[in-house]
Design an enzyme around this catalytic site. Sequence first.
Site, PDB file in Angstrom:
ATOM      1  N   PRO A   2       0.802  -1.217   0.000  1.00 35.56           N
ATOM      2  CA  PRO A   2       0.000   0.000   0.000  1.00 35.56           C
ATOM      3  C   PRO A   2       0.845   1.283   0.000  1.00 35.56           C
ATOM      4  O   PRO A   2       2.052   1.245   0.209  1.00 35.56           O
ATOM      5  CB  PRO A   2      -0.820  -0.110   1.281  1.00 35.56           C
ATOM      6  CG  PRO A   2      -0.126  -1.123   2.137  1.00 35.56           C
ATOM      7  CD  PRO A   2       0.746  -1.947   1.262  1.00 35.56           C
ATOM      8  N   LYS A  37      -0.396  -6.007   5.757  1.00 35.81           N
ATOM      9  CA  LYS A  37       0.500  -6.314   4.637  1.00 35.81           C
ATOM     10  C   LYS A  37       1.954  -6.113   5.068  1.00 35.81           C
ATOM     11  O   LYS A  37       2.232  -5.336   5.975  1.00 35.81           O
ATOM     12  CB  LYS A  37       0.160  -5.427   3.447  1.00 35.81           C
ATOM     13  CG  LYS A  37      -1.277  -5.661   2.993  1.00 35.81           C
ATOM     14  CD  LYS A  37      -1.490  -5.318   1.582  1.00 35.81           C
ATOM     15  CE  LYS A  37      -2.940  -5.698   1.229  1.00 35.81           C
ATOM     16  NZ  LYS A  37      -3.218  -5.482  -0.144  1.00 35.81           N
ATOM     17  N   ILE A  83      -4.362  -2.524  -2.382  1.00 37.70           N
ATOM     18  CA  ILE A  83      -5.143  -3.584  -3.015  1.00 37.70           C
ATOM     19  C   ILE A  83      -5.871  -4.277  -1.869  1.00 37.70           C
ATOM     20  O   ILE A  83      -5.308  -5.100  -1.155  1.00 37.70           O
ATOM     21  CB  ILE A  83      -4.234  -4.566  -3.780  1.00 37.70           C
ATOM     22  CG1 ILE A  83      -3.498  -3.844  -4.909  1.00 37.70           C
ATOM     23  CG2 ILE A  83      -5.059  -5.729  -4.325  1.00 37.70           C
ATOM     24  CD1 ILE A  83      -2.389  -4.655  -5.555  1.00 37.70           C
TER      25      ILE A  83
END
Length: 112
Positions: A2, A33, A65
Site C-alpha cells: 500500500p 500487509k 489492493i
Amino acid sequence: MPLINVRTSLASVDNADALLKELSAALAQQTGKPESYVMTMLETAVPMTFGASSEPSVFVEIKSIGSLRPPAMTAAFCDLISARTGIPTNRIYIQFEDVAAGSWGWDGRTFG
C-alpha cells in the site's frame, strides 16, 4: 502497495524521516500487509485551504489492493499526523482508494 501520501501546507515537518517510518509501520499494521511493500510520501509547502482558511491543513491519500478499513484507519492516521505536525484532526482529510491488483505495477509486472 500500500501507499500513503501526506500533503500539508506546513513549510516543513520536524523529523520528517521519522514520521515517514511511523506512517510505514502503521500502514503495514493497519492493512496486515508486509512493510516491505509499503511506500510513504510526504509533501510539504503545498498551497491549500480548508474551510476557506489558510491555517495549516493536511490531505492524505491511502491506496491499497484491498485491506482498507476507513473508520479505524481514519482515527489512527489523524491521531498520528496531528501528534507529529500539531495540525488538529479536524483539519485533516483522508481519501481511501481500493486499487485493482491489475492496476498496480511493481518490479516490471502488476500484482494481478
